[in-house]
Structure formats: C-alpha cells, structure tokens
Enzyme design. Structure first.
Site, PDB file in Angstrom:
ATOM      1  N   ALA A 164       0.672  -1.403   0.202  1.00  6.34           N
ATOM      2  CA  ALA A 164      -0.005  -0.137   0.028  1.00  6.34           C
ATOM      3  C   ALA A 164       0.604   1.208  -0.165  1.00  6.34           C
ATOM      4  CB  ALA A 164      -1.156  -0.161   1.322  1.00  6.34           C
ATOM      5  N   ALA A 165       2.083   1.356   0.342  1.00  2.79           N
ATOM      6  CA  ALA A 165       2.764   2.418   0.659  1.00  2.79           C
ATOM      7  C   ALA A 165       2.998   3.218  -0.688  1.00  2.79           C
ATOM      8  CB  ALA A 165       3.962   2.159   1.528  1.00  2.79           C
TER       9      ALA A 165
ATOM     10  N   LYS B 136      -3.233   4.458  -3.860  1.00  3.97           N
ATOM     11  CA  LYS B 136      -4.229   3.529  -4.016  1.00  3.97           C
ATOM     12  C   LYS B 136      -5.115   3.397  -2.779  1.00  3.97           C
ATOM     13  CE  LYS B 136      -1.817   1.715  -7.806  1.00  3.97           C
ATOM     14  NZ  LYS B 136      -0.607   2.715  -7.765  1.00  3.97           N
TER      15      LYS B 136
ATOM     16  N   ASP C 132      -0.659  -4.087  -5.969  1.00  9.05           N
ATOM     17  CA  ASP C 132       0.131  -3.276  -6.551  1.00  9.05           C
ATOM     18  C   ASP C 132       1.588  -3.557  -6.442  1.00  9.05           C
ATOM     19  OD1 ASP C 132       0.838  -0.964  -8.393  1.00  9.05           O
ATOM     20  OD2 ASP C 132       1.217   0.236  -6.570  1.00  9.05           O
TER      21      ASP C 132
ATOM     22  N   CYS D 151       3.604  -1.116 -12.704  1.00  4.86           N
ATOM     23  CA  CYS D 151       4.041  -0.129 -13.330  1.00  4.86           C
ATOM     24  C   CYS D 151       5.123  -0.533 -14.405  1.00  4.86           C
ATOM     25  CB  CYS D 151       4.194   1.154 -12.460  1.00  4.86           C
ATOM     26  SG  CYS D 151       5.668   0.951 -11.352  1.00  4.86           S
TER      27      CYS D 151
END
Length: 445
Positions: free
Chosen positions: A110-111, A115, A178, A231
C-alpha cells in the site's frame, strides 16, 4: 535518455511498429495529477473551489491533470485533505476495482498510500480498509496519508502477506495488489529507475509477485475480486505472472477490462487484461488484470476486538460530551496510551504488527484526554460544537499550519480549526487565543 540495450530490444519486439512512437514519448513532458477526496467533497465542488486550472483524467472520475508549474502541495486545501497528488495512470487500479461501501478491502502493497486513500474514499466510511506494506518505514508515509484523508475505518499494518493469510483466510471482498516490479513504465517520470534495471531485479520481482498472489488468493472470499497491477511493461512480470497464477488456481478467472481511454489489450491469450502505454495515453506505463474467485464457501469469520469499560475511558467521555455534538457510535479500544474507534467487524489484532487499528481518537495520559490529528481530520465541521472556521484568504490559516498561536474570540476549550468549513486540526482556546495543537510533523514549511 539512454536506455539499456537489452530493454530496448525487448520493447521493439513487444511494440513492433509502435516502438518509434513509444520512444518519442520520452520527449514529452511528464503528466501531473491529483485525485479528489470523495470523503470530503465531490469533484464538481472541488473544481468550484480550485485555485488552479484542472483537466479531467478520463479513466478516473475524481482524477484531474494540473500544470507542472502549479504547487498544489503548498495550498491549505492539501492540508485539509481535499486531494492526493498522484500520477494519472496510477489512478487506474483503484478506479477499475469495483468497491462498494460496507466491504472488507485489502491493499497489500500500500505505501505510500495513493491507492489506499482511493479505496478508502470509495468505502464512504462503511466496511473496513486494511492498508499493508511490508516496509515499516514506508508504512509511516502510508499512515500519514490515510489520516490526512480522514479515513476512519482503516487498519494500517506492516506484515508479510504470508503472515496475513494465516490470520485472515477468505476474509476480504476485494484485494488490490500493486505488485513490486522493475518499474519500466516509470522511466520517463523517474529516470534514475533505469540505473537499477537488470535481469537480477526482474527475477526478484517475479518471485515476489508469485508469493503475493498466492497469499492473496487465500485471503479473498469466494465471489470476491482481486486486481493485480504493475508499473512495468515486461510480459514476464505481467501476463506470465497472471497466466501461471491462473494455472495454479482454477477457482480464479479473468474479468475483461474495457479497452477505452487509449487502454490496450493484454499480450497473447490474456487479452482481457489492460496495458497503459505513454504514447497512447496522458500518463505513464501500467498493467492491469482483474480477477474473480469462483467456487463455494463462506467469508471467513474472525474473532472481533472487545471494547473498553466506560470507567476506563472517562476522560474521553468528558471530552466527547463537551466538544462533540453527538456521541460516537462504535467500539472504543485502548492500545497502549492511544484510544481508537474500531471499524465495525474489525478482527482481533493480537500478534500482528499494526501502526493504526481504526480511527485514532487521541491519547489518555494522567487522567486527561488529548485529541489526535487523525481525530480532527476524520470529523466534519457540523459534528463539533466549538469550531473556528477561517476563510481561505485569512492569513491565520497559514500561521496556524505553521504551528503559531493565533488570535480568535470564542468559547474557551478544545476547538476544531477549519478552513472554508473543512478541518485542519485542533487548538485549545483561552482568552481569545488559539494555542496551537497542529501535528508537529505536519507543519507548513
């Protein structure tokens, strides 16, 4: 920019006739974006208030482009939690994962919180957001952004996903991964990432991605959805990682992502996935795969935390009666010196490394209660009886954010300081002066 030969050869093979256009995109300026906090105001209301020109991000209803010469982080509205500064493509995972109020949602990597704040705002204060990052240092930035956004119903954690799956099987309705990746899609935005790109890094990322996917598969309830994003452009970290996961987990299937706004299809047999290329959209590179867990079974039942006795939290109850207009509804729990309002249905946190367990109301020290910055940011102006609401143009706004004592007549005692009706933090008023209680680490510099 000088790109590694091995990388350019791979991209030529991947993009074929589009490769020259991709290379040309490095000559374009990077895109700057912000995402409006739906817990505070609507995108329309924000546009009416905004002090700088905005252009909508097409794939995110609350996302906007702003010009690179603007400084939205140096504006009181940023300190009021109106928006999060986020690269436009990075808004796509949270926009595509369908979150409904009341759901249990996990952001496993999460960091720094872009998001997570997006998912938490979509919950609209109902349900539970678990924002986790294995790095305790990075989780501190995540925590600040969660608090700045005024998200009440969250747990901020720092645990390996393998540890979480032991405690939270079949627990979440939605999971966002992510995943750690080689970052090829960020080369234009962050050129220094090119220096760390190599085969060893790719291999490490693939291994990490597989482990995270395995852990999250066990934490997702039957019928739940999981979105995997990176990404980067490499098929090895994207379609290959997903294909291998689906081969191991027949209970998962891909949900097609609409190819609009310039999104491209996934490679090979995974056309349902989406790829974002900087030569096709106004944003950096991204990959998205949305999956659903089929099969039968119930959501995991987890033992819940038990609240405190009223006698143990009397200083807070006195503060609540004096400062708030209505009594807070929910379970209140003490962890150390801190007092929390727990999200409904929050699991027991015993043995887990958590930075925050719900909405931190403040601290209990020597028979008194001191309200927290997070408490202020999660409140609305009309929930508090003693408020000092400054207009944006008032110079006391900046002075307050710098930690100064400011003059303001009114009722003595704890006061919620606001700008244009939105909380900034606490002060203690005495004799027409507001003794500043703004969080030290948040001060305007």
């Amino acid at each position: 920019m000088e790109l590694p030969i091995q990388y350019t050869e791979k991209m030529q093979k991947l993009l074929r006739e589009e490769y020259p256009e991709y290379l040309e995109s490095f000559e374009d300026s990077r895109n700057f974006g912000l995402r409006v906090n739906l817990l505070k105001l609507t995108p329309e209301a924000f546009c009416d208030k905004s002090a700088f020109p905005l252009t909508p991000v097409p794939w995110c209803n609350e996302g906007f482009y702003y010009a690179g010469d603007q400084r939205p982080a140096k504006h009181p509205y940023y300190h009021a939690g109106f928006y999060y500064l986020q690269e436009p493509s990075a808004m796509s995972p949270g926009a595509i994962l369908p979150i409904q109020p009341g759901e249990k949602v996990l952001d496993v990597c999460a960091a720094p919180g872009g998001k997570s704040t997006q998912l938490g705002a979509k919950l609209q204060g109902e349900g539970l957001l678990v924002a986790n990052d294995i790095s305790a240092g990075r989780a501190k930035a995540l925590l600040k952004n969660i608090e700045l956004f005024g998200i009440r119903n969250s747990i901020v954690m720092s645990e390996p996903p393998e540890r979480l799956k032991e405690r939270l099987p079949n627990y979440f309705d939605k999971i966002l991964i992510d995943a750690p990746c080689s970052g090829e899609g960020m080369f234009r935005k962050e050129p220094d990432m090119v220096k760390s790109w190599n085969e060893e890094m790719l291999s490490f990322c693939q291994k990490e991605q597989a482990g995270i996917l395995e852990a999250c598969a066990e934490m997702l309830r039957p019928g739940g959805m999981m979105l995997y994003s990176t990404c980067t452009f490499g098929v090895e970290e994207n379609e290959k990682s997903i294909a291998e996961f689906l081969e191991r987990h027949q209970e998962f299937s891909l949900i097609p992502i609409a190819k609009q706004y310039g999104f491209s299809s996934g490679i090979g047999e995974l056309q349902q996935c989406a790829r974002l290329y900087p030569h096709k959209i106004k944003g950096e590179g991204h990959f998205l795969a949305l999956m659903q867990k089929t099969g039968e079974g119930n959501q995991g039942i987890i033992s819940e935390e038990v609240g405190e006795q009223e006698k143990d939290i009397l200083p807070f109850l006195e503060f609540e009666k004096e400062v708030l207009k209505t009594k807070l509804d929910g379970t209140i729990k003490i962890f150390g010196e801190s007092l929390y309002l727990l999200p409904e249905g929050m699991p027991s946190m015993k043995g887990l490394r958590a930075l925050r367990t719900g909405w931190q109301l403040g601290t209990l020290k020597k028979g008194r209660f001191e309200p927290s910055q997070a408490f202020a940011m999660g409140l609305a102006k009309d929930e508090v009886s003693n408020v000092e609401d400054f207009l944006l143009a008032d110079d006391r706004v900046i002075r307050y954010l710098k930690g100064e004592t400011v003059e303001a007549d009114g009722r003595d005692g704890w006061t919620l300081v606001c700008v244009d009706g939105f909380p900034l933090g606490w002060a203690k008023r005495q004799g027409g002066r507001l003794k500043n209680k703004y969080a030290v680490g948040w001060k305007w510099e």
